[in-house]
Scaffold this active site. Structure first.
Site, PDB file in Angstrom:
ATOM      1  N   PRO A 231       0.726  -1.263   0.045  1.00 39.96           N
ATOM      2  CA  PRO A 231      -0.187   0.184  -0.061  1.00 39.96           C
ATOM      3  C   PRO A 231       0.939   1.280  -0.077  1.00 39.96           C
ATOM      4  O   PRO A 231       0.328   2.463  -0.375  1.00 39.96           O
ATOM      5  CB  PRO A 231      -0.797  -0.129   1.400  1.00 39.96           C
ATOM      6  CG  PRO A 231      -0.245  -0.924   2.081  1.00 39.96           C
ATOM      7  CD  PRO A 231       0.597  -2.172   1.314  1.00 39.96           C
ATOM      8  N   GLU A 249       4.215  -0.437   5.362  1.00 40.34           N
ATOM      9  CA  GLU A 249       4.134   0.361   6.765  1.00 40.34           C
ATOM     10  C   GLU A 249       3.927   1.619   6.354  1.00 40.34           C
ATOM     11  O   GLU A 249       4.737   2.518   5.844  1.00 40.34           O
ATOM     12  CB  GLU A 249       5.246  -0.027   7.559  1.00 40.34           C
ATOM     13  CG  GLU A 249       5.170   0.414   9.153  1.00 40.34           C
ATOM     14  CD  GLU A 249       6.384  -0.040  10.045  1.00 40.34           C
ATOM     15  OE1 GLU A 249       6.100   0.344  11.228  1.00 40.34           O
ATOM     16  OE2 GLU A 249       7.074  -1.038   9.435  1.00 40.34           O
ATOM     17  N   LYS A 266       5.002  -4.763  14.218  1.00 38.95           N
ATOM     18  CA  LYS A 266       5.991  -5.586  14.702  1.00 38.95           C
ATOM     19  C   LYS A 266       5.498  -6.881  14.930  1.00 38.95           C
ATOM     20  O   LYS A 266       4.453  -6.778  15.914  1.00 38.95           O
ATOM     21  CB  LYS A 266       6.336  -4.771  15.923  1.00 38.95           C
ATOM     22  CG  LYS A 266       7.535  -5.408  16.763  1.00 38.95           C
ATOM     23  CD  LYS A 266       8.908  -5.396  15.882  1.00 38.95           C
ATOM     24  CE  LYS A 266       9.230  -4.188  15.564  1.00 38.95           C
ATOM     25  NZ  LYS A 266      10.584  -4.134  14.838  1.00 38.95           N
TER      26      LYS A 266
END
Length: 458
Positions: A231, A249, A266
């Site tokens: 994305p 991210e 994470k």
């Protein structure tokens, strides 16, 4: 600040993919692309820009004119960035004219620790008044420049003209890890010693994969973006430096009404073709106490970073330990939101929060010092950030993981993960490959030993 009056025209090339358009426009200065979470934009020919290479001073460029830009500290970039927080022109999501660029990891970390830099651009930020935006599957040309129609005709000419011959991308060596397994495990043990000594409680230990190449990295872009479906993908070319992002991210979204959102990743498990195995892998991650502990450490770090600039009581964690699935891996993702104080400039928030806590560890400054000691070479753009600011202060910036950087003939890819006292060295080593092996395998299809041998002989 430029006028908000746009010339907008429908482009006659809706059926062309992003990489093709970028290839045809690559001769234009500062050609850049952001996938921007399904709000794609291609920009080119900034009216001015700042760039910094290695340890040299920053330079401020205006089209066809170069002058030294003496204010080189991150916080002084506000004198270049013309943002009006009282202006609320944003009536849609996405880029609407403003600033696009990147900050590399080492440049950002250097504001707090002494470190080395790669011999390549360490930041770039351009002011773009002309760009293409994909809306309802159609590319729309936007520009507030006086010669907008002339620019529109120029890009149409470039896209439809017969391409000039150029060196096709190929790899002279396969993309391989700079460390062998023994070296990685040695660094892992050193991290464990620092944790046991109380220096830190999490370190994001990463390793580099390198190759010698010729030609333009852009030739690989469409295949890599299709493979990763990321994305926050992107691309930027500056002279002999190319940055190709396949990042999943988000670092920080700067939304209207001074709202900010960050979504740290994470925790990782591999994807499988077999649906049963894939579901099991996802469930293992979802119930992993170790990954939850790592994730919450970074959430707390980011909450602390944002609270400095946020209105009291507005820092929230609406999502914790959610699992998001990407083409190669499942990730554990949380979300932190806040509302900025009225007198806070969004550029201050971005520059002080970089590098992102999810790719350093905690406490952040000591983690960065240990990373500098152990990793052996500067990360460069990897784990930096790429994104944009609109003129009203809204914008979006990613974390540059799953990204490829190329300077001259040197290609570099990185992967790693958060190390805590509960981490297992063998599992952490494997996680590096879970994250990046598909990208490496694809890149290595451009390695042709016979061609490389002939090139060497000549």
């Amino acid at each position: 600040m430029p006028s908000s009056s746009f010339l907008n025209l429908l482009c006659p090339f809706d059926d062309l993919d992003v990489a093709f358009i970028l290839q045809r426009l690559s001769s234009l200065t500062g050609c850049v692309y952001l996938a921007n979470n399904n709000m794609p934009v291609i920009a080119f020919s900034p009216v001015s820009y700042c760039i910094k290479k290695s340890n040299f001073k920053a330079l401020h460029y205006v089209r066809d004119h170069q002058s030294e830009y003496t204010q080189t500290a991150l916080q002084d970039l506000k004198s270049f960035i013309d943002i009006d927080l009282t202006k609320n022109s944003q009536n849609f999501d996405g880029f609407n004219g403003g600033y696009i660029g990147f900050f590399d990891y080492n440049f950002s970390a250097n504001q707090q620790i002494h470190n080395q830099h790669r011999q390549q651009p360490t930041f770039f930020l351009g002011q773009y008044l002309t760009f293409l935006r994909l809306e309802n599957k159609k590319w729309i040309f936007y520009s507030t420049e006086e010669n907008a129609e002339e620019i529109f005709n120029q890009i149409n000419f470039l896209i439809f003209q017969k391409p000039t011959s150029s060196s096709l991308f190929s790899m002279m060596t396969p993309c391989q890890p700079r460390w062998d397994k023994t070296q990685y495990l040695h660094a892992f043990e050193q991290v464990q010693e620092y944790i046991q000594a109380g220096d830190c409680y999490q370190i994001n230990l990463t390793q580099e994969f390198t190759a010698k190449t010729i030609g333009n990295l852009l030739d690989t872009a469409q295949d890599l973006w299709k493979l990763t479906n990321a994305p926050y993908a992107g691309y930027l070319k500056i002279d002999d430096f190319e940055l190709l992002s396949c990042s999943p991210e988000l670092f920080i979204d700067f939304e209207s009404e001074r709202k900010i959102v960050t979504k740290p990743i994470k925790g990782t498990m591999p994807r499988y073709v077999d649906s049963i195995l894939d579901k099991q892998s996802k469930q293992i991650l979802k119930s992993s106490k170790k990954d939850q502990a790592e994730n919450v450490m970074i959430v707390d770090l980011l909450r602390n970073d944002l609270s400095i600039y946020a209105e009291t009581g507005t820092v929230k964690t609406p999502k914790l330990f959610e699992i998001e699935s990407f083409n190669q891996v499942h990730h554990m993702v949380s979300e932190v939101t806040a509302t900025l104080k009225a007198d806070i400039h969004p550029v201050d928030v971005l520059l002080s929060a970089l590098p992102g806590g999810s790719i350093t560890g905690a406490p952040k400054i000591r983690a960065m010092e240990i990373i500098e000691e152990l990793e052996g070479t500067p990360r460069g753009a990897y784990c930096g950030s790429m994104g944009y600011f609109n003129f009203d202060g809204t914008g979006s910036w990613n974390i540059l993981i799953r990204s490829v950087q190329k300077y001259q003939d040197e290609l570099s890819v990185w992967a790693g993960g958060g190390i805590t006292i509960a981490s297992d060295g063998e599992a952490e080593y494997q996680e590096c490959f879970d994250k990046v092996s598909a990208i490496l395998d694809l890149l290595n299809t451009w390695y042709q030993p016979e061609s490389s041998d002939k090139k060497s002989e000549s």
